[in-house]
Design a protein around this motif. Structure first.
Motif, short mmCIF file in Angstrom:
data_model
loop_
_atom_site.label_atom_id
_atom_site.label_comp_id
_atom_site.label_asym_id
_atom_site.label_seq_id
_atom_site.Cartn_x
_atom_site.Cartn_y
_atom_site.Cartn_z
N LYS A 14 0.87 -1.16 0.00
CA LYS A 14 0.00 0.00 0.00
C LYS A 14 0.92 1.22 0.00
CE LYS A 14 -2.91 0.84 3.50
NZ LYS A 14 -3.97 0.72 4.48
N ARG A 15 0.72 2.08 -0.96
CA ARG A 15 1.57 3.27 -1.04
C ARG A 15 0.77 4.52 -0.74
NH1 ARG A 15 4.71 3.13 -6.72
NH2 ARG A 15 6.69 2.26 -6.03
N TYR A 16 1.35 5.37 0.07
CA TYR A 16 0.72 6.63 0.42
C TYR A 16 0.91 7.61 -0.73
CZ TYR A 16 0.97 11.25 2.73
OH TYR A 16 0.86 12.57 3.07
N GLU A 17 -0.16 8.30 -1.08
CA GLU A 17 -0.09 9.24 -2.19
C GLU A 17 -0.72 10.56 -1.76
OE1 GLU A 17 -0.76 8.24 -6.84
OE2 GLU A 17 -2.55 8.49 -5.65
N LYS A 18 -0.11 11.66 -2.16
CA LYS A 18 -0.70 12.96 -1.83
C LYS A 18 -0.49 13.93 -2.97
CE LYS A 18 2.76 15.81 0.38
NZ LYS A 18 2.62 16.91 -0.59
N GLU A 19 -1.39 14.93 -3.01
CA GLU A 19 -1.23 15.97 -4.03
C GLU A 19 -0.03 16.83 -3.65
OE1 GLU A 19 -4.94 18.11 -4.29
OE2 GLU A 19 -6.03 16.21 -4.37
N GLU A 20 0.54 17.54 -4.64
CA GLU A 20 1.75 18.32 -4.35
C GLU A 20 1.44 19.54 -3.48
OE1 GLU A 20 3.08 19.50 -8.28
OE2 GLU A 20 2.27 21.49 -7.89
N GLY A 21 2.46 20.00 -2.80
CA GLY A 21 2.37 21.24 -2.05
C GLY A 21 1.73 21.10 -0.67
N LEU A 22 1.68 22.25 0.03
CA LEU A 22 1.17 22.28 1.40
C LEU A 22 -0.32 21.91 1.46
CD1 LEU A 22 1.78 23.00 4.37
CD2 LEU A 22 1.11 25.34 3.86
N LYS A 23 -1.07 22.40 0.45
CA LYS A 23 -2.50 22.11 0.41
C LYS A 23 -2.72 20.59 0.38
CE LYS A 23 -6.56 23.16 -2.31
NZ LYS A 23 -6.97 23.50 -3.66
N GLY A 24 -1.94 19.94 -0.47
CA GLY A 24 -2.04 18.48 -0.58
C GLY A 24 -1.68 17.80 0.73
N SER A 25 -0.66 18.37 1.41
CA SER A 25 -0.22 17.77 2.69
C SER A 25 -1.32 17.89 3.74
CB SER A 25 1.04 18.47 3.19
OG SER A 25 2.07 18.31 2.26
N ILE A 26 -1.96 19.09 3.80
CA ILE A 26 -3.02 19.30 4.79
C ILE A 26 -4.20 18.35 4.51
CG2 ILE A 26 -4.71 20.99 5.69
CD1 ILE A 26 -2.53 23.15 5.09
N LYS A 27 -4.53 18.26 3.23
CA LYS A 27 -5.64 17.38 2.82
C LYS A 27 -5.36 15.93 3.24
CE LYS A 27 -8.24 16.95 -1.39
NZ LYS A 27 -8.20 17.23 -2.83
N PHE A 30 -5.80 14.64 6.92
CA PHE A 30 -7.12 14.21 7.39
C PHE A 30 -7.71 13.08 6.55
CE2 PHE A 30 -6.41 18.58 8.72
CZ PHE A 30 -6.59 18.44 10.09
N LYS A 31 -7.35 13.08 5.27
CA LYS A 31 -7.88 12.02 4.42
C LYS A 31 -6.74 11.40 3.61
CE LYS A 31 -11.58 10.92 1.26
NZ LYS A 31 -12.36 11.39 0.13
N ARG A 32 -6.33 10.23 4.07
CA ARG A 32 -5.20 9.56 3.42
C ARG A 32 -5.64 8.88 2.13
NH1 ARG A 32 0.15 9.52 6.13
NH2 ARG A 32 -0.24 11.67 6.62
N GLN A 33 -4.80 8.97 1.13
CA GLN A 33 -5.08 8.23 -0.11
C GLN A 33 -3.96 7.23 -0.33
OE1 GLN A 33 -5.82 11.12 -3.22
NE2 GLN A 33 -7.97 10.54 -3.12
#
Lengths: 328, 262
Positions: A14-27, A30-33
């Motif tokens: 299972k790999r953790y994925e997030k959108e780029e930047g601080l906004k993506g980190s904050i998102k 609370f909601k892991r993808q």
């Protein structure tokens, strides 16, 4: 007799994925993808005792994951796996006594102490009888010619010397199987050659089954009769190295020196590597060599011709870019 | 068992050799740990020296308590702390791979490979402190009270080990357990507070969830004859419970080990 057998072996992460930047980190706070990745995908192999098998593939192909499942370090997600009659991830000591693993980038030596100190620990770990321990130490010291290095601090050894020690420490207990994960990584040509010689000798004299993963095709070419190519977790080739090269070393490199200044034009589909008034180098498909050479000999005054095998790097690139089922 | 002891002995010798490579650190360790002990002692004498009673404990019992927690702390430091303290890093870096592939318990190797000699004098100092506390308390020692006290100190050292290990197995399941380890390091300070002082929710936390409250308290109560059967049974029971849970969690963690890529 098969000593390693896997059937439809799969390891998913299972790999953790997030959108780029601080906004993506904050998102993502609370909601892991997560995304699923099959590091090894429906992998089936059988390996007999005494074989020297090369496992090749690009970075992230799944070679190391496969070795980790075979040694029991990680558990498979699905599929069957048996090594020497054991399920590796049960981590039974009886099984662990029968294999050794060397990871090119993870040392098992004590850096501040001497190689001899690590040898003593391994003697105890594997409960090696004095006689066998002494015999093996002498045998390996002789094979590598490293008598002078046994009592110096490991941290002062060169990378090549350290790898020799890693191999010795792993083989002290006469394992039935030796797993090697990139043992020649970062080593110079001389050290690589010495290690290849050592491994060949161990495989032949001690009948140790060796599974070697390497980025260096030269390692595989000079050591393994059998080769398994893995890409994106899938097995794309399993067979003799000879057949693999026959199938993928499709080109020859031809260099021609001319007696006189020449401007050559070839009516064939060729890849020119170098061109000057007195010299031309080009790559050409094997089956076209005869007719191209015939054409050149008939039309130009030639001083010298050399025909070489295609560079291994090109072959590897071609193998990896192939899709499953293209071979065999 | 014999093989494990032999293996621990080899690990001890190797660690000793390793420490002797760095001469300043080798001698410095004794000095540093000794200073730490003296500072602790000064702090406690400043706090407890100015009152006659804490809870229902007198000064002699407090001295035995301080000696007991110093003893458990020192034994743990000597034997296992620095080994298991490296576990989170080994999980994160993938260095645990080599432990799992060797025919000896990875936990045994990990626990005993970083024996800290610097804390050995603290064991002696702690014992001197306990002896002093007993001598001024008027407690009459019997074979049973001494043997029981020793057994309880061993059990509480195991409990301390269990708690430390439980916290350090968290990285098997999450990417980083640093924050939890830091919280635990702060809560561990409550090890230095007699359990008899905890009330209400604090008692639940420090007697059951992170049972630092009982570690030095139960042996102190035992040797000073102030322990009830229920408290003794609870102390022993919690050690058993935590040990069973620790073993299960360790095995569960190993089966979930992802092994960082090289």
């Amino acid at each position: 007799m098969n000593i390693i057998s896997t059937s439809n072996l799969t390891k998913s992460y299972k790999r953790y994925e997030k959108e780029e930047g601080l906004k993506g980190s904050i998102k993502s706070l609370f909601k892991r993808q997560f995304i699923m990745k099959d590091a090894v995908d429906n992998f089936s192999i059988d390996i007999r005792k005494g074989e020297f098998v090369g496992l090749i593939g690009p970075n992230g192909a799944g070679k190391t994951t496969l070795v980790k499942m075979l040694t029991g370090i990680i558990a498979p997600t699905s599929g069957d796996i048996t090594v020497l009659g054991y399920y590796p991830n049960k981590l039974q000591n009886e099984y662990k006594k029968q294999y050794a693993v060397v990871m090119g980038q993870k040392s098992q030596l004590f850096f501040e102490l001497t190689p001899s100190d690590t040898f003593v620990l391994f003697k105890e770990l594997y409960n090696i009888p004095d006689k066998i321990y002494k015999e093996n130490i002498e045998y390996f010291i002789d094979l590598f010619d490293i008598k002078d290095l046994l009592n110096v601090q490991v941290r002062t050894l060169s990378l090549g010397e350290r790898m020799k020690m890693e191999l010795i420490v792993s083989l002290l207990h006469n394992p039935t199987i030796l797993f090697l994960d990139e043992p020649t990584i970062g080593l110079d040509a001389i050290a690589q050659k010495q290690i290849r010689h050592f491994l060949k000798e161990v495989n032949e004299k001690k009948d140790t089954t060796i599974i070697l993963t390497s980025h260096y095709m030269e390692d595989i070419k000079s050591l393994c009769k059998r080769c398994i190519v893995i890409n994106e977790g899938k097995k794309i080739y399993d067979g003799s190295l000879k057949s693999l090269f026959a199938r993928y070393q499709t080109h020859k490199m031809i260099t021609i020196l001319f007696e006189y200044e020449s401007s050559i034009s070839l009516p064939y589909d060729i890849e020119i590597l170098e061109s000057s008034p007195y010299k031309i180098s080009f790559m050409i498909k094997k089956f076209e060599v005869n007719k191209v050479l015939k054409y050149i000999i008939e039309n130009y005054e030639i001083a010298d011709i050399s025909i070489e095998e295609e560079d291994i790097g090109n072959v590897v690139e071609r193998i990896y870019s192939n899709k499953v089922g293209d071979i065999e | 068992m014999r093989r494990n002891l032999r293996f621990i002995w080899i690990l001890f010798k190797l660690k000793l050799s390793h420490l002797m490579v760095f001469r300043l650190s080798f001698f410095g360790a004794f000095f540093a740990d000794g200073i730490l002990f003296l500072i602790q002692l000064l702090v406690f004498s400043a706090i407890y020296g100015n009152v006659d009673m804490i809870g229902n404990w007198n000064q002699a019992q407090m001295i035995i308590f301080i000696g007991t927690f110093s003893l458990i702390n020192a034994i743990s430091m000597v034997l296992a702390f620095f080994g298991i303290n490296q576990l989170p890093n080994k999980i994160k870096s993938g260095a645990l791979d080599h432990y799992l592939t060797k025919p000896i318990s990875p936990l045994l190797r990990l626990s005993f490979e970083s024996i800290d000699l610097g804390s050995i004098p603290l064991i002696v100092l702690a014992m001197v402190l306990i002896a002093y506390g007993i001598s001024i308390s008027g407690i009459i020692l019997t074979f049973t009270s001494v043997a029981g006290y020793i057994v309880l100190v061993i059990l509480m050292t195991i409990l301390w080990y269990d708690v430390e290990l439980i916290i350090r197995t968290i990285p098997f399941f999450v990417v980083s357990g640093t924050a939890i380890t830091r919280v635990e390091e702060l809560l561990e300070l409550c090890f230095r507070v007699p359990g008899i002082l905890f009330k209400g929710v604090y008692k639940i936390v420090f007697y059951f969830i992170l049972p630092y409250g009982i570690m030095a308290t139960v042996p102190t109560q035992f040797i000073s004859n102030t322990i009830t059967t229920w408290e003794l049974a609870y102390g022993v029971g919690i050690v058993l419970l935590f040990t069973v849970f620790t073993i299960w969690l360790w095995r569960f963690g190993v089966s979930h080990y992802k092994s960082a890529s090289s």
